[in-house]
Every structure is written in C-alpha cells, then in structure tokens.
Design an enzyme around this catalytic site. Structure first.
Site, PDB file in Angstrom:
ATOM      1  CB  SER A 238      -0.943  -0.149   1.250  1.00  0.00           C
ATOM      2  OG  SER A 238      -2.133   0.778   1.074  1.00  0.00           O
ATOM      3  CE  LYS A 242      -0.023   5.223  -2.004  1.00  0.00           C
ATOM      4  NZ  LYS A 242      -0.928   4.556  -2.632  1.00  0.00           N
ATOM      5  CG  HIS A 384      -5.712  -2.427   0.570  1.00  0.00           C
ATOM      6  ND1 HIS A 384      -4.962  -2.024  -0.513  1.00  0.00           N
ATOM      7  CD2 HIS A 384      -5.233  -1.879   1.471  1.00  0.00           C
ATOM      8  CE1 HIS A 384      -4.263  -1.120  -0.363  1.00  0.00           C
ATOM      9  NE2 HIS A 384      -4.178  -1.169   0.896  1.00  0.00           N
TER      10      HIS A 384
HETATM   11  C1  GCU Z   1      -4.947   5.188   1.987  1.00  0.00           C
HETATM   12  C2  GCU Z   1      -4.491   5.716   0.628  1.00  0.00           C
HETATM   13  C3  GCU Z   1      -4.045   4.831  -0.304  1.00  0.00           C
HETATM   14  C4  GCU Z   1      -2.943   3.688   0.438  1.00  0.00           C
HETATM   15  C5  GCU Z   1      -3.579   3.125   1.642  1.00  0.00           C
HETATM   16  C6  GCU Z   1      -2.884   2.505   2.774  1.00  0.00           C
HETATM   17  O1  GCU Z   1      -6.287   4.246   1.538  1.00  0.00           O
HETATM   18  O2  GCU Z   1      -5.428   6.634   0.226  1.00  0.00           O
HETATM   19  O3  GCU Z   1      -3.389   5.279  -1.443  1.00  0.00           O
HETATM   20  O4  GCU Z   1      -2.573   2.856  -0.358  1.00  0.00           O
HETATM   21  O5  GCU Z   1      -4.192   4.194   2.466  1.00  0.00           O
HETATM   22  O6  GCU Z   1      -1.556   2.804   2.487  1.00  0.00           O
HETATM   23  O7  GCU Z   1      -3.000   1.778   3.170  1.00  0.00           O
END
Ligand code: GCU
Length: 402
Positions: A238, A242, A384
């Site tokens: 997540s 990134k 997720h």
């Molecule tokens: C939020 C965010 C996402 C990210 C996620 C996470 O939902 O908007 O872009 O990937 O958090 O890191 O769990």
C-alpha cells in the site's frame, strides 16, 4: 474543491497516451541500454522527483549500529532473532534513531539473501513472539499497537526463514511518523530546523523520507555478516508499496523490488483516471490527520493528470533491468489493478532494451494467476492486504532471482 475519487467503471477510464520513456528531449529515441542507463534514466528520475517524490535527503554525517538483542532458538527454534538500533547523527549533535528486527534462518551456513520492508504497526506486530522490543511511535511515547500480532499474516517470518531468507523490518512511523505534524519527530529534523519544517514539502516528500530510511537500513545490512547484501529484495504494501517502488528507483542496491497493492502514486497509472487519485493524498488525507505523502508540486495535477509530464510506468521502468513484482487484489478496486497491469506493460519497453520481455503476458490475467517474469504481475482474489498467498508468489520469484 471537491476531493473525490474517479469512477471505477473501466469504460469511463481515460485513454490518454502515456509519455514514452524512450523518447528523448531532442525528439529521438533511446535504443541502447547504455543511453538509458547513462542519460535517459536520470532525465526521467529528475521528473519523478520534481512532480511526485522530491529530492533524496542526504546521508547523515555519521551512523552507528547497536545490537540490542540476539536470540538463538527464536520462532520455535527455526530462527535467530536480532534487534538493532540504527542511529543517524549530525556533527552539530542532532540525531535520530530507529530499531530494526531481523530474523535469520537458524541453520544458515553463510550470509543469506533478505527481504527488507517497512511495517505499519511496530516490529512486535510482524511476529507472534511476545518479547520483541516494541517500536512504532506515530505520536511521541505512544505505541501504535502494543503487540497484538495483528499483522503477522503480512510478514510470516517463520515461512520466510524456512525458505532460507532473512526478513528485516522497521516501523515506518519511526522514520517519519505518519501524522500531519510528524516532521519534528522524523528524520527530517536532522536536516531542517523547526523554522524550516514548513518548507519540507517544497523539495522533499514523506514517501522519500521513508525510502531514505530503507537506504539507511541497507547501509547497516551491508555491514552485517549474516546477510548477503547483494541479494536484498525491498518490498512494501500500500503506501509502503509506493515507498518500495521509490526506494528501488533511487537506490539500486536492491536486487529485486516488490510492490503490493500500491495503487495511486505507486504502480497505478494516473492518466487512466480510475478510482483513487491525487486528491485523496492531499486535502482528504490531511483532514484525516496524515501528512501529504508527495511533494507539494503534485497537488497541481489533481484532476489534471493529463498535464503530468510523467506517469507511473516510468517509475516502474526505473527498476529495469532488475526484477520487479507487482501484486494487486480483486477487491482493491480503488487502487486500479488494471492500471497497475498497464503500467507494467508500458514499463516493459525499457526491459526490452536489455533483451528481457518484461511482463510475460499481453492481457490482464484473471485472478490468482502468477505471471512470473522479469516484471511479474498477479491479481489475487481478496481484499487490500498482503497475504501469505502474495508471499508465496514473491518467495518463488526470490528463489529464481535472488
Ligand atoms: C489510503 C490511501 C492509499 C494507500 C492506503 C494504505 O487508503 O488513500 O493510497 O495505499 O491508504 O497505505 O493503506
């Protein structure tokens, strides 16, 4: 301004042309790995810095490492556990430290390859062992979670050591606390005075700071005789996926890069305008008490992704020719799994310069098919998360590539 995601109907996704990573400033095309590696790569890396992730923070003046604990017979005898404090200091006395947790296979006959990733909830939550030194301070003095083992399934250290790898982790809050005013407790305090904190986002990003932390851990791993630092895979889930992508772009010491469910600002294409977009990373996150994770400049492209001079396939291309694995999930629709697939496909042209095909398939695969290759992709059934199923794919790749 309204901060809303884009539609999640594939028919409504934008069909903009993507910038061609091989197109040079003078209008001609890169045709050799030499040109890519020595010229074009840094031209694109500079744009990724400018528009999304910022400059790379410098190394601290000094670093020191303290072994806090070394336990034989960890994980029911399968592992050796080490906990190490990494201290980064400046000559003027400023310093910042964080603790890492390492599990090594118990019966290793020499240095082993390793998986390195940041965790969300403290080192104690990546394991079932109850006596790990608690870490993870989103707020000073307050642990983000005391040790419910809640994220063990995302780490499964016993499975990783059983496959003869080390696993190394640190909590991301201890590098840069993920809260709106976290900067004063972050590594940025080594380089900025409190009066300058407001300027951090002009040139640097929080994702960049987390990636910097990974590089400092890598500095330590280079000195640890139990680890083969030439065979380290950096991974993240997540927002930390990134981060692992950016870490892999700026630090080529990682031999393999893994991004799990990284979505917007990770593996997914901005210009597809599908699901989550940059608006969520600015006002919306700030309303939720998070900092924005990108440089200020990125805010300019909210709902104007067609004007962005780069896109995420170019971030993926920064990993070439090293192996890259991108994992997505069926219920993680806002993260745009198809946008991640298309980014992998578009990044493949850079792998082709090196004689690799990059991604091995042309069409988005169905769920639970592992398309393994120099660029690997999978679309796991479920939500997720970073699950043992994802790990199964990454471990198989490590067997091949590390
Ligand atoms: C939020 C965010 C996402 C990210 C996620 C996470 O939902 O908007 O872009 O990937 O958090 O890191 O769990």
């Amino acid at each position: 301004m309204e901060y809303a995601p884009y539609s999640m109907d594939d028919k409504e996704a934008a069909r903009d042309t993507l910038p061609d990573p091989l197109l040079k400033k003078d209008g001609s095309y890169v045709t050799t790995p030499f040109e890519w590696h020595n010229f074009q790569r840094s031209y694109i890396l500079d744009m990724l810095k400018k528009y999304e992730y910022g400059e790379i923070l410098p190394r601290p003046d000094e670093m020191s490492f303290q072994l806090l604990n070394c336990r034989q017979g960890a994980l029911g005898g399968k592992a050796v556990r080490k906990e190490v404090r990494i201290t980064c200091s400046m000559l003027d006395g400023r310093s910042h430290s964080f603790k890492i947790l390492i599990y090594l296979p118990a019966n290793a006959s020499g240095p082993v390859p390793a998986f390195l990733g940041l965790n969300f909830k403290g080192n104690q939550n990546t394991t079932v062992e109850k006596d790990v030194i608690p870490t993870g301070y989103r707020f000073p003095g307050v642990l983000v979670d005391e040790g419910s083992g809640v994220q063990h399934h995302r780490w499964i250290p016993e499975e990783i050591v059983a496959r003869n790898y080390a696993t190394v982790t640190c909590c991301y809050h201890d590098i840069f606390p993920d809260r709106a005013d976290g900067i004063g407790d972050s590594v940025a305090k080594l380089f900025f005075t409190p009066a300058e904190y407001g300027k951090f986002g002009e040139k640097y990003s929080v994702i960049g700071a987390w990636a910097w932390g990974l590089s400092r851990i890598m500095d330590y791993l280079e000195l640890d005789p139990d680890i083969d630092s030439s065979r380290v895979a950096v991974h993240g889930h997540s927002r930390l996926g990134k981060t692992s992508l950016w870490a892999g772009a700026v630090d080529t010491r990682y031999k393999m890069v893994i991004s799990n469910d990284s979505g917007c600002g990770g593996g997914a294409l901005h210009k597809r305008k599908f699901g989550e977009n940059l608006s969520q990373h600015f006002q919306h996150h700030i309303n939720m008490g998070y900092p924005s994770w990108f440089v200020n400049e990125a805010e300019r492209f909210i709902y104007k992704e067609e004007e962005l001079p780069i896109d995420q396939h170019e971030l993926l291309a920064m990993i070439a020719p090293r192996p890259l694995a991108v994992g997505t999930a069926t219920e993680d629709r806002a993260a745009d799994p198809k946008g991640e697939f298309l980014a992998c496909k578009a990044a493949s042209q850079v792998y082709k310069l090196y004689g690799s095909c990059g991604l091995t398939v042309d069409e988005m695969p169905g769920p639970d098919i592992h398309c393994a290759g120099d660029i690997s992709f999978h679309y796991r059934t479920g939500k997720h998360d970073h699950t043992p199923q994802d790990w199964g794919y990454y471990l198989d790749l490590a067997d091949k590539y590390l």
